[in-house]
Design a protein around this motif. Structure first.
Motif, PDB file in Angstrom:
ATOM      1  N   THR A  84       0.835  -1.205   0.000  1.00 39.44           N
ATOM      2  CA  THR A  84       0.000   0.000   0.000  1.00 39.44           C
ATOM      3  C   THR A  84       0.868   1.254   0.000  1.00 39.44           C
ATOM      4  O   THR A  84       0.609   2.219  -0.738  1.00 39.44           O
ATOM      5  CB  THR A  84      -0.935   0.003   1.218  1.00 39.44           C
ATOM      6  N   ALA A  85       1.907   1.251   0.830  1.00 38.68           N
ATOM      7  CA  ALA A  85       2.805   2.404   0.908  1.00 38.68           C
ATOM      8  C   ALA A  85       3.505   2.656  -0.426  1.00 38.68           C
ATOM      9  O   ALA A  85       3.664   3.810  -0.854  1.00 38.68           O
ATOM     10  CB  ALA A  85       3.835   2.187   2.012  1.00 38.68           C
ATOM     11  N   ALA A  86       3.931   1.587  -1.085  1.00 34.01           N
ATOM     12  CA  ALA A  86       4.603   1.741  -2.377  1.00 34.01           C
ATOM     13  C   ALA A  86       3.654   2.342  -3.414  1.00 34.01           C
ATOM     14  O   ALA A  86       4.050   3.197  -4.226  1.00 34.01           O
ATOM     15  CB  ALA A  86       5.130   0.395  -2.855  1.00 34.01           C
ATOM     16  N   ALA A  87       2.392   1.917  -3.389  1.00 33.85           N
ATOM     17  CA  ALA A  87       1.410   2.484  -4.317  1.00 33.85           C
ATOM     18  C   ALA A  87       1.127   3.942  -3.991  1.00 33.85           C
ATOM     19  O   ALA A  87       0.919   4.764  -4.892  1.00 33.85           O
ATOM     20  CB  ALA A  87       0.125   1.663  -4.284  1.00 33.85           C
ATOM     21  N   LEU A  88       1.119   4.290  -2.714  1.00 32.65           N
ATOM     22  CA  LEU A  88       0.959   5.691  -2.338  1.00 32.65           C
ATOM     23  C   LEU A  88       2.110   6.547  -2.859  1.00 32.65           C
ATOM     24  O   LEU A  88       1.933   7.734  -3.140  1.00 32.65           O
ATOM     25  CB  LEU A  88       0.850   5.828  -0.819  1.00 32.65           C
ATOM     26  N   GLY A  89       3.290   5.941  -3.005  1.00 30.77           N
ATOM     27  CA  GLY A  89       4.411   6.648  -3.606  1.00 30.77           C
ATOM     28  C   GLY A  89       4.149   7.028  -5.049  1.00 30.77           C
ATOM     29  O   GLY A  89       4.771   7.952  -5.586  1.00 30.77           O
ATOM     30  N   ALA A  96       4.312  11.225   0.221  1.00 32.96           N
ATOM     31  CA  ALA A  96       5.112  10.077   0.653  1.00 32.96           C
ATOM     32  C   ALA A  96       5.876   9.513  -0.531  1.00 32.96           C
ATOM     33  O   ALA A  96       5.629   9.861  -1.677  1.00 32.96           O
ATOM     34  CB  ALA A  96       4.207   8.998   1.251  1.00 32.96           C
ATOM     35  N   GLY A  97       6.791   8.607  -0.245  1.00 36.01           N
ATOM     36  CA  GLY A  97       7.565   7.963  -1.291  1.00 36.01           C
ATOM     37  C   GLY A  97       8.928   7.548  -0.788  1.00 36.01           C
ATOM     38  O   GLY A  97       9.278   7.775   0.377  1.00 36.01           O
TER      39      GLY A  97
END
Length: 608
Positions: A84-89, A96-97
């Motif tokens: 999920t965090a990577a997609a938010l990047g 974020a990123g």
């Protein structure tokens, strides 16, 4: 900490509110699929979802879909959080990123343990207290924020890898695949993305690479258009093949260092862009810290958060300890808001004096979270008058009733960007993860050919002592982590998850998490309703920031008669949360309106 007389009453409260939530949200079901990450249609954005098999809640449907995809493939909550965090990047690159950092809080269902990772950015080893001073004076904020001087060593790539190595079940390559595909195929630009680009347009135009990436053709992206990032897709592919170390040693790392030291500003840049002093050694020496969480007890619940270098866990915890003295559920709306505002005011006074990077400062974490200290501060709060700000801090090492120590200092500015996500899986594991590149758009500097913005996280340091007569624990230093307000929080009831939550918003993160908890635990609001209720944020300032629904309500003049002063602002935070329900299902909750609304999803929607 005083416990409830009957521990079961806390469990009953959780059951009542969870049952209420079922009735509220049972008919609102988010899509279970993984949207554009696997080539299907754009996933629908829904703020609430209920179902089995695990849950993901974030600010973006493509990102939540990436986490759900990993859960459906047998991954656990940690795997889903990284995906999920990577997609938010990709879809939230201004918040974020891999050019930033964050804090990762995880509950392990098998052991019942809560563990955390401090992936905060660090200052160069050459930094000292005068990093942001010139000729004995602090540099202007606007001159530092868009510069290499503000960039700290990123912690996000290392956090992802360590979380997966320690607690995940999937490889970094596997969990990055949905985000890599999303970056290559693109996502649909919404009004929030366009507006954030517009807000940063003046800064972005200093850097041709940033313009090329986020303003195709030199123009603001149109709502409904497709935004692609093939450079980031290649960076993710490199990380999947070579590990997160590719961003700390090798060609990508070299590009980061070169970009920081000599920002690639265009010939038409309106002002000189300062370079920073980040080196290859700074990158290669970076380490994520695995550390114990902060912990406090509230109404029979165990509240776990992020210990310093974040101030989130200690400040939320201290405020809860102050509020524990009274039964908030019996108070009127005016009385409850008054006590909440005053507790926040006092806790922020102590945060500013005592919290910094524990590797460089003597931070009395245990004492800040003690009930003895909270009681000594709670006696400052009166029901019929307002404390004058800034309130002076107390001394947690030697608390005295209503005593204050050093001079009062205001809370310095923190950028209001960042993003938060929460995940859960079918085994009962839970993650609360807040990550950031500091303010919206970070430094504004894109690493050429790599597809990501660099943070401006070092601006979270004090540029100069807030008061020359009082030690400031948040001045820059070699390899030091700047103080943060990020507050990813997991709450347990008798060793089992009751709920998890967090939010973006700079220093307002702390008050968003605190107020949401009070709404849910003390006022008995279902978690999704507690998360979406109107907010106020007091951070040891003369005025309290409040959202329009509170500003325009009948309670504002009542509080003003008491002595409160307010500033109306459009919104505070963009929280997400997850909660296990008594029947074995998961509730995922996100914003309905703030930041364009969030995205809650579950693996298998419905009752079965």
């Amino acid at each position: 900490m005083r416990r409830m007389t009957n521990r079961r009453s806390a469990r009953l409260l959780a059951l009542i509110t969870a049952t209420a939530a079922i009735g509220t949200v049972g008919a609102v079901l988010a899509p279970a699929g993984a949207g554009t990450t696997d080539g299907s249609a754009q996933p629908k954005k829904e703020p609430v979802a209920v179902g089995h098999g695990g849950a993901v809640s974030s600010v973006d449907p493509d990102a939540s879909a990436a986490g759900i995809k990993v859960l459906k493939q047998g991954g656990n909550a940690v795997d889903a959080a990284v995906a999920t965090a990577a997609a938010l990047g990709v879809t939230e690159p201004y918040s974020a990123g891999v050019g930033g950092g964050g804090y990762f809080v995880s509950y392990d269902a098998k052991s019942g343990e809560v563990r955390t990772l401090d992936g905060r950015e660090t200052a160069p080893m050459s930094a000292d207290e005068k990093l942001f001073q010139e000729d004995g004076k602090a540099l202007p904020f606007d001159e530092v924020v868009t510069s290499g001087l503000s960039v700290g060593t990123p912690g996000t790539p290392a956090t992802w890898e360590k979380a997966l190595d320690k607690w995940g079940t999937k490889s970094l390559r596997n969990v990055l695949t949905p985000a890599e595909r999303l970056a290559r195929k693109g996502f649909e630009v919404d009004e929030t993305f366009r507006q954030q680009t517009a807000d940063n347009e003046e800064r972005f135009r200093n850097f041709p690479d940033t313009v090329d990436l986020f303003m195709p053709g030199g123009e603001l992206p149109e709502v409904g258009s497709t935004m692609r990032n093939p450079d980031l897709a290649r960076t993710y592919r490199t990380m999947g093949r070579d590990g997160a170390g590719a961003l700390y040693d090798g060609p990508v790392a070299d590009d980061i260092v070169d970009t920081v030291r000599k920002p690639p500003a265009g010939k038409d840049a309106e002002k000189k862009i300062r370079g920073g002093d980040l080196t290859a050694k700074d990158l290669s020496a970076y380490e994520v810290k695995k550390q114990a969480p902060s912990r406090t007890e509230y109404r029979g619940l165990d509240v776990f958060g992020m210990a310093p270098s974040s101030s989130g866990g200690t400040t939320v915890g201290e405020a809860l300890n102050i509020l524990e003295r009274g039964d908030l559920g019996e108070l009127s709306k005016k009385e409850l808001l008054h006590r909440y505002i005053e507790a926040s005011r006092v806790a922020f006074a102590d945060r500013g004096r005592w919290v910094g990077d524990p590797a460089a400062e003597d931070v009395p974490t245990e004492e800040l979270l003690s009930q003895r200290f909270a009681d000594s501060r709670a006696c400052l709060i009166k029901d019929d008058e307002v404390l004058k700000s800034p309130v002076a801090p107390g001394d947690p090492r030697d608390p005295s009733d209503c005593g204050s120590g050093d001079k009062a200092t205001p809370t310095p500015y923190e950028g209001e960007s960042t993003t938060h996500l929460t995940t859960a899986d079918k085994w009962g594991n839970v993650v609360a993860y807040t990550l950031t590149i500091e303010q919206t758009g970070g430094s504004g500097i894109t690493v050429p050919g790599r597809g990501f913005l660099l943070n401006n996280e070092l601006t979270d340091f004090s540029f100069e002592p807030v008061d020359p007569d009082v030690h400031d624990p948040n001045l820059p230093g070699p390899g030091k982590r700047p103080r943060s307000s990020m507050s990813p929080t997991i709450v347990l009831d008798e060793g089992k998850p009751a709920f998890a939550l967090g939010s973006p918003g700079g220093a307002t993160i702390i008050t968003t998490v605190l107020q949401t908890m009070i709404n849910h635990v003390d006022r008995g609001m279902p978690l999704d309703k507690a998360l979406n209720a109107p907010r106020a944020s007091q951070r040891n300032a003369a005025k309290t920031e409040i959202e329009p629904k509170l500003y325009d309500s009948d309670v504002r003049p009542e509080l003003e008669e008491l002595g409160h002063a307010f500033t109306k602002i459009p919104e505070l935070g963009a929280a997400t949360a997850v909660q296990p329900l008594p029947d074995g299902r998961w509730l995922a909750a996100a914003e309905k309106e703030r930041r364009g609304g969030g995205s809650a999803m579950v693996v298998r929607p419905g009752k079965k």
